[in-house]
Design an enzyme around this catalytic site. Structure first.
Site, PDB file in Angstrom:
ATOM      1  CD  GLU A 297      25.204   2.539  31.520  1.00 52.98           C
ATOM      2  OE1 GLU A 297      24.971   1.638  32.338  1.00 52.98           O
ATOM      3  OE2 GLU A 297      26.352   2.971  31.295  1.00 52.98           O
TER       4      GLU A 297
ATOM      5  CD  GLU B 254      28.532   3.723  27.460  1.00 54.17           C
ATOM      6  OE1 GLU B 254      27.609   3.598  28.295  1.00 54.17           O
ATOM      7  OE2 GLU B 254      29.650   3.198  27.605  1.00 54.17           O
TER       8      GLU B 254
ATOM      9  CG  HIS C  89      24.663   0.129  28.813  1.00 54.84           C
ATOM     10  ND1 HIS C  89      24.485  -1.075  29.463  1.00 54.84           N
ATOM     11  CD2 HIS C  89      25.991   0.412  28.915  1.00 54.84           C
ATOM     12  CE1 HIS C  89      25.645  -1.501  29.942  1.00 54.84           C
ATOM     13  NE2 HIS C  89      26.571  -0.615  29.619  1.00 54.84           N
TER      14      HIS C  89
END
Length: 884
Positions: free
Chosen positions: A266, A300, A303
């Site tokens: 991420e 991701e 994040h």
């Protein structure tokens, strides 16, 4: 200290850094053989601590120069650190120049070469393999990055944040300057230099701002990125709608990489992804692949706020970002399904993974709390406990405070901690403070034991019906691991009459009934709840939607489970009933080492599920699929994997035979005639049809029928999508049908130039049910295949990681599986320690095996432990496995 071992790092020893890095100005002259890295760091002393030397992390670096405020300074190396005596000024500029060799970096950590490009992976401690730095998550700096490289070889130059400037240089070179306005730890840093093409899409968020979305892939793969882009857009829309968290950069980039240790990373604004979670077309990817891409892209992206904007103070707090973000991506996936039944299917899948992997981890040598207390190699703690159990801890918070209360807690969390590196306690406190009257707030200290205690609690439930009083008393007792205190458990409950009717719930102290389902909250070792107003015996449905990550013993009989299988309104517990009916039969057969005839009531119950007009096909597929051998092994003591495998195969054979006509109906009735789409309405039908085909081909082995194997082979040839093609091939391979070999050869010839599809080919063969040693022999043969390599993590996982989770093919009576395991652990460790340590965990639960297997497994582990050179990653796994 043994070679390869690292010192034990304790959470209790945490200290704030002696210095802060406020800004980092980095310049890269990129080349595969030798990259020059120049850093200019604005550093401030932490005046809350005594004056001390500046210690910077570095690994496999060639140091050229060190300057402070433009002047050369003396330095020394101590225990892998670059040490500079305490500078006189409280604030100063440190300049470092070093070189690295990306092409020699087989660990895939730091800056490394994949194909003809250069890529980074810095989590957890990879940045120290790029340049000297305070490589710890609580040091957050604002980065500016200049990349210079050969334009023909590396036409695309990317880093975090926003593109500031780009242009040409002399001698066919070019440059790009990137600036990330948000402070971040070094583990979120990223660089890409490669020949790539991009799918681009502009989106406008609710604030009215326009943002550029880009997905970069190798030339020729662009057509495979549509689903990933759609998933990214859906993630952006969902996070802003559900949690009011907007995209905060001018652009958001995803880059697909062939060689990658993880699923994805991420990095702020520049996510690097394993190609497995980006590339998909109906012809090359299965329904599960499409679901995986949607989930990982969402994870991701989420994040960006839960991990990037607020990050971990230290690596012990890893679940602060991972557990929370797994919960968020699970909620996203459920919301994206569009139906209650499809949401339930998502939940069942999440719990299956938790039980098969995390529960086993809790019972083995790598057991650790969601917030670990100590580690040697942090790479080893990217575990199911941190991720999946961590997500369950967050889900229990959500259950205790409700959807709106959870949203309020998230808002307070960001209000307090945006831009900071914090702890799991900070998140729990924000949730409690936003919901002061909740059970979470009033019992917060008890709830936080979930972060501090290892092991899976066991919950015993027993009920007593009093016909005269019309009451039912439910006694709940929790049994924690030795030395652990009772946990806070939210136990979702419903009661059903023998006729399947849901009963109104009224506790003894209440004036009236309130609905047919409620959450009972345990904070002590034992609680009793008495329900009144009942007119007949009831069957309890407990832990609905798997409301707490525990092992439940509710003492229900087969007759009780059959009621729940037929009538429970909670799809999870309905599925659970089917699994428990199968589990009891399989464990009894394995323990006796005698085939058990399947009873008529069980067969009829499964037939009723299969033929039920209102149940979702995806649910039917799950309910009719037997528990995995991995799950069953955790339910036994002194496991004989071969006996368990024989019991499971025998039950499958009986179900294939006795439900033959039902399978044939299911195959015909669930064909998808319309154009392919990975939506749940289609994928469920495909899943059930493929299960039916597998059972029909299996039964053909008994009957000698050639029709169904022929149909499967024809579908391998003619299928218009990978889900159906691979489903048919799986049916042939798993039944060891004569047509399996020509079908495998045809599949390889058709897809040998598509790495991700070829991974499926390897995985399928390694995961097939063992029969007379054929699967193990095939694995050894495939290790010599020209398309196999240990250097690519996806390929290694496809073959070896699949094989070592295939119990009968791995746990052999002649110990040949353990010998091969030890050989490959050592071979992997010399190339990629992170990969090796994960593969080494294949024998985590060796102590739970029957004695003959146990002795051979210990010998193999000891052989690895005795190796003269072993990485710290593998050393920790092996040493913990051998600890008494």
């Amino acid at each position: 200290m043994r070679e390869g071992a690292s010192p034990l790092i304790q959470r209790s020893d945490y200290q704030a850094p002696a210095y802060w890095i406020r800004t980092a100005d980095l310049t890269f002259d990129l080349d595969g053989a030798k990259t020059i890295v120049a850093s200019k760091l604005q550093i401030e002393r932490n005046t809350d601590l005594p004056v001390q030397a500046l210690r910077l992390h570095g690994e496999d670096l060639n140091l050229l120069r060190v300057l402070i405020d433009g002047q050369s300074v003396s330095f020394r190396h101590e225990d892998g650190l670059l040490v500079l005596d305490a500078p006189e000024a409280n604030s100063f500029v440190l300049e470092i120049r070093n070189t690295i060799a990306p092409e020699k970096n087989t660990q895939l950590s730091g800056l490394y070469a994949s194909g003809s490009g250069l890529f980074t992976q810095c989590e957890a401690e990879g940045f120290r393999r790029i340049t000297y730095f305070l490589d710890r998550p609580d040091v957050m700096a604002v980065y500016s990055v200049t990349l210079r490289a050969d334009k023909k070889k590396f036409p695309v130059l990317l880093s975090n944040g926003n593109l500031v400037e780009q242009g040409d240089l002399d001698a066919g070179r070019h440059y790009a300057k990137w600036s990330d306005p948000f402070p971040k730890p070094s583990y979120l840093f990223a660089v890409v230099a490669a020949d790539l093409v991009a799918r681009e899409q502009w989106v406008r968020t609710r604030s009215g701002k326009d943002h550029l979305l880009q997905i970069f892939v190798k030339r020729g793969d662009l057509e495979k990125t549509e689903h990933a882009m759609n998933s990214l857009i859906a993630s952006i829309v969902w996070d802003e709608a559900r949690f009011k968290l907007p995209l905060d950069l001018e652009r958001f980039m995803i880059v697909a990489v062939d060689d990658f240790n993880m699923g994805a990373m991420e990095n702020k604004g520049l996510n690097l992804f394993n190609t497995k979670y980006v590339l998909a077309t109906p012809a090359t990817a299965t329904d599960a692949d499409f679901d995986g891409i949607e989930s990982v892209v969402a994870h991701e992206y989420f994040h960006n706020w839960t991990g990037n904007r607020i990050t971990c103070r230290d690596w012990f707090q890893l679940s602060l970002k991972e557990g929370l973000t797994v919960f968020r991506d699970q909620e996203f996936s459920r919301d994206m399904t569009g139906s209650a039944s499809a949401r339930a299917v998502c939940r069942i899948g999440d719990v299956r993974r938790l039980r098969e992997v995390q529960f086993a981890e809790d019972a083995g040598p790598m057991a650790h709390p969601v917030r670990p207390e100590a580690y040697q190699a942090i790479d080893n703690f990217y575990t199911a406990t941190v991720y999946e159990k961590g997500a369950e801890v967050v889900r229990m918070m959500h259950t205790l405070v409700g959807r709106e209360g959870f949203a309020a807690g998230m808002a307070l969390y960001f209000q307090r901690h945006d831009g900071q590196a914090v702890t799991c306690d900070d998140f729990a406190q924000a949730m409690a403070d936003a919901n002061p009257s909740s059970h979470l707030a009033t019992s917060l200290d008890v709830f936080k034991r979930w972060y501090a205690q290892a092991g899976t609690p066991r919950l015993t439930a027993r009920g007593e019906f009093n016909a005269e009083a019309g009451s039912y008393t439910l006694t709940l007792r929790q049994h924690s691991t030795p030395g652990a205190a009772p946990q806070l458990l939210p136990v979702s409950v419903a009661l059903f009459g023998r006729d399947g009717s849901a009963q109104p719930l009224q506790l003894a102290h209440e004036s009236g009934a309130a609905g047919t389902e409620r959450v009972l909250v345990m904070t002590r070792a034992e609680h009793r709840f008495t329900f009144t107003g009942l007119t007949g015996e009831v069957v309890p449905s407990l832990l609905r939607d798997f409301s707490a990550p525990v092992v439940l013993d509710d003492g229900l009989s087969d007759a009780d489970l059959l009621v729940l299988l037929a009538h429970d309104t909670d799809a999870f517990n309905r599925w659970e009933a089917s699994q428990r009916l199968a589990t009891s039969r399989l464990l009894a057969a394995a323990a006796s080492s005698q085939p058990t005839a399947v009873d008529a009531a069980y067969v009829q119950a499964l037939r009723s599920v299969l033929r039920h007009p209102d149940l979702d096909p995806a649910f039917k597929d799950l309910a009719l699929t037997l528990p995995s051998a991995r799950f069953l092994m955790e339910a036994m003591e002194g496991v004989d994997p071969q006996a368990l495998h024989a019991a499971r195969e025998h039950l499958l054979d009986q179900l294939a035979e006795q439900l033959h006509e039902d399978w044939a109906w299911a195959w015909t009735a669930h064909q998808v005639r319309e154009g392919y789409s990975p939506v749940p309405a289609q994928s469920g039908r495909r899943a059930l049809a493929n299960l039916a085909l597998a059972m029909l081909v299996r039964d053909a082995r008994r009957s000698g029928d050639t029709v169904w194997p022929g149909r499967a082979y024809q579908r391998c040839k003619d299928a218009t999508n990978m889900t159906d093609r691979l489903g048919a091939l799986t049916a042939l391979v798993y039944a060891h049908a004569e047509l399996a070999e020509p079908a495998l050869q045809r599949f390889h010839a058709q897809f040998q130039h598509d790495p991700l599809v070829l991974d499926k080919w390897f995985m399928l063969q390694a995961g097939a049910p063992e029969r007379d040693g054929k699967v193990f022999a095939r694995v050894r043969q495939l290790l010599q295949h020209p398309d196999f390599t240990l250097n690519n993590p996806n390929r290694a996982r496809a073959l070896l990681f699949t094989w070592d989770t295939n119990p009968a093919a791995f746990h052999r009576s002649d110990a040949a599986g353990y010998v091969l395991w030890a050989e490959k652990v050592l071979e992997m460790d010399s190339v990629n320690p992170q990969l090796a340590s994960r593969f080494a965990r294949g024998l985590d639960r060796w102590r739970n095996l029957a004695e003959t297997y146990r002795n051979a497994a210990r010998e193999a582990i000891s052989r690895v432990a005795a190796a003269p050179k072993l990485s710290s990653d593998a050393r920790e796994i092996i040493d913990r496995a051998l600890q008494d």
